[in-house]
Design a protein around this motif. Structure first.
Motif, PDB file in Angstrom:
ATOM      1  N   SER A  27      40.472  35.617  34.899  1.00 53.76           N
ATOM      2  CA  SER A  27      39.039  35.319  34.936  1.00 53.76           C
ATOM      3  C   SER A  27      38.618  35.170  36.393  1.00 53.76           C
ATOM      4  N   LEU A  28      37.868  36.151  36.878  1.00 46.96           N
ATOM      5  CA  LEU A  28      37.459  36.175  38.268  1.00 46.96           C
ATOM      6  C   LEU A  28      36.072  35.557  38.429  1.00 46.96           C
ATOM      7  N   PRO A  29      35.687  35.223  39.647  1.00 45.87           N
ATOM      8  CA  PRO A  29      34.320  34.754  39.878  1.00 45.87           C
ATOM      9  C   PRO A  29      33.306  35.825  39.455  1.00 45.87           C
ATOM     10  N   ARG A  30      32.068  35.408  39.282  1.00 43.48           N
ATOM     11  CA  ARG A  30      30.949  36.306  38.956  1.00 43.48           C
ATOM     12  C   ARG A  30      31.093  36.961  37.594  1.00 43.48           C
ATOM     13  N   GLY A  31      31.804  36.291  36.677  1.00 41.45           N
ATOM     14  CA  GLY A  31      31.821  36.725  35.283  1.00 41.45           C
ATOM     15  C   GLY A  31      32.671  37.933  34.968  1.00 41.45           C
ATOM     16  N   VAL A  32      33.670  38.218  35.794  1.00 42.95           N
ATOM     17  CA  VAL A  32      34.514  39.397  35.584  1.00 42.95           C
ATOM     18  C   VAL A  32      35.860  38.984  34.994  1.00 42.95           C
ATOM     19  N   GLN A  33      36.284  39.677  33.952  1.00 48.29           N
ATOM     20  CA  GLN A  33      37.590  39.439  33.343  1.00 48.29           C
ATOM     21  C   GLN A  33      38.306  40.763  33.149  1.00 48.29           C
ATOM     22  N   LEU A  34      39.619  40.754  33.353  1.00 50.22           N
ATOM     23  CA  LEU A  34      40.455  41.900  33.019  1.00 50.22           C
ATOM     24  C   LEU A  34      41.910  41.459  32.963  1.00 50.22           C
ATOM     25  N   GLU A  35      42.733  42.286  32.337  1.00 52.00           N
ATOM     26  CA  GLU A  35      44.161  41.985  32.231  1.00 52.00           C
ATOM     27  C   GLU A  35      44.917  42.708  33.346  1.00 52.00           C
ATOM     28  N   VAL A  36      45.835  41.974  33.972  1.00 50.80           N
ATOM     29  CA  VAL A  36      46.619  42.496  35.093  1.00 50.80           C
ATOM     30  C   VAL A  36      48.098  42.211  34.837  1.00 50.80           C
ATOM     31  N   PRO A  37      48.995  43.122  35.194  1.00 46.94           N
ATOM     32  CA  PRO A  37      50.433  42.852  35.029  1.00 46.94           C
ATOM     33  C   PRO A  37      50.852  41.584  35.773  1.00 46.94           C
ATOM     34  N   LYS A  38      51.634  40.748  35.112  1.00 45.26           N
ATOM     35  CA  LYS A  38      52.077  39.490  35.721  1.00 45.26           C
ATOM     36  C   LYS A  38      52.917  39.712  36.970  1.00 45.26           C
ATOM     37  N   SER A  39      53.632  40.820  37.007  1.00 46.53           N
ATOM     38  CA  SER A  39      54.567  41.046  38.123  1.00 46.53           C
ATOM     39  C   SER A  39      53.891  41.581  39.375  1.00 46.53           C
ATOM     40  N   TRP A  40      52.646  42.021  39.265  1.00 46.37           N
ATOM     41  CA  TRP A  40      51.979  42.582  40.436  1.00 46.37           C
ATOM     42  C   TRP A  40      51.713  41.494  41.466  1.00 46.37           C
ATOM     43  N   ARG A  41      51.676  41.885  42.734  1.00 44.97           N
ATOM     44  CA  ARG A  41      51.475  40.916  43.802  1.00 44.97           C
ATOM     45  C   ARG A  41      50.046  40.981  44.331  1.00 44.97           C
ATOM     46  N   LEU A  42      49.482  39.813  44.588  1.00 39.13           N
ATOM     47  CA  LEU A  42      48.163  39.733  45.195  1.00 39.13           C
ATOM     48  C   LEU A  42      48.278  40.039  46.682  1.00 39.13           C
ATOM     49  N   LEU A  43      47.346  40.785  47.204  1.00 40.13           N
ATOM     50  CA  LEU A  43      47.371  41.102  48.627  1.00 40.13           C
ATOM     51  C   LEU A  43      46.899  39.908  49.432  1.00 40.13           C
ATOM     52  N   GLY A  44      47.599  39.631  50.530  1.00 40.92           N
ATOM     53  CA  GLY A  44      47.246  38.510  51.397  1.00 40.92           C
ATOM     54  C   GLY A  44      46.069  38.832  52.294  1.00 40.92           C
TER      55      GLY A  44
END
Length: 209
Positions: A27-44
């Motif tokens: 659940s992202l800010p501004r009302g956006v939702q989507l499914e993402v693989p748990k193993s993926w890494r967030l970019l710093g």
């Protein structure tokens, strides 16, 4: 085997698969939702800044005017793991909204063809400044996502380790313009094409603010 037993077995299998899902609903800010693989890494922050600098330079060198893109905020940027693979998702929100809802819904086939020609020309310039080339332009599809008009642009570009398939999902609401980029390396499509498809199908937009 009786039909009821087969159905029960399938239901149990589905329940186990759901419980062991490798995806997480974000659940992202501004009302956006989507499914993402748990193993993926967030970019710093450093990687984000590098990507932003490169993108801005590419647009500037290609002659694309971005003077109106004043309120863009990144909501999510993540890449596939392990690092030897490549697939990615990026979600950006721009305010104030351009709100071209009526324009999009009223686009004729001729208008869409003109838009595709313009987008293909711009993409060719942008990817060229990044040392790549536009291999195939698959066109622009008009969709409806969570009740909002959307344009999905898809193309194939070159990459250092093989061609990359890219989808640009633009969603237009009354309060913001959303751009969701989904991409994967073509030689790895057996791995990532279904993952990218699942992420796309999971996109949900709520009213904001």
């Amino acid at each position: 085997m009786p039909k009821k037993i087969i159905i029960l077995a399938l239901l149990l299998f589905a329940a186990q698969a759901q419980a062991a899902s490798h995806f997480v609903k974000v659940s992202l800010p501004r009302g956006v939702q989507l499914e993402v693989p748990k193993s993926w890494r967030l970019l710093g922050n450093d990687e984000q800044q590098l990507i932003g600098t490169s993108a801005e330079a590419a647009l500037d060198l290609s002659g694309v005017d971005i003077s109106d893109e004043t309120g863009e905020v990144n909501l999510l940027a993540a890449n596939s793991m392990p690092r030897s693979t490549y697939a990615s998702v990026r979600v950006d929100s721009t305010t104030p909204a351009s709100d071209p809802s009526s324009d999009i819904t009223e686009l004729s086939k001729s208008d869409l063809k003109s838009l595709e020609a313009y987008m293909q020309q711009m993409l060719s310039k942008v990817v060229a400044t990044q040392g790549n080339s536009l291999k195939n332009f698959f066109g622009i599809n008009r969709k409806d996502i969570s009740g909002y008009p959307a344009l999905i642009t898809s193309f194939r570009r070159s990459g250092p380790k093989g061609p990359v398939i890219v989808y640009i999902v633009q969603i237009f609401t009354s309060s913001q313009d959303l751009r969701i980029n989904l991409a994967y390396r073509e030689p790895e499509q057996a791995l990532w094409k279904p993952v990218i498809g699942k992420m796309y199908n999971s996109i949900q937009i709520s009213r904001w603010p």
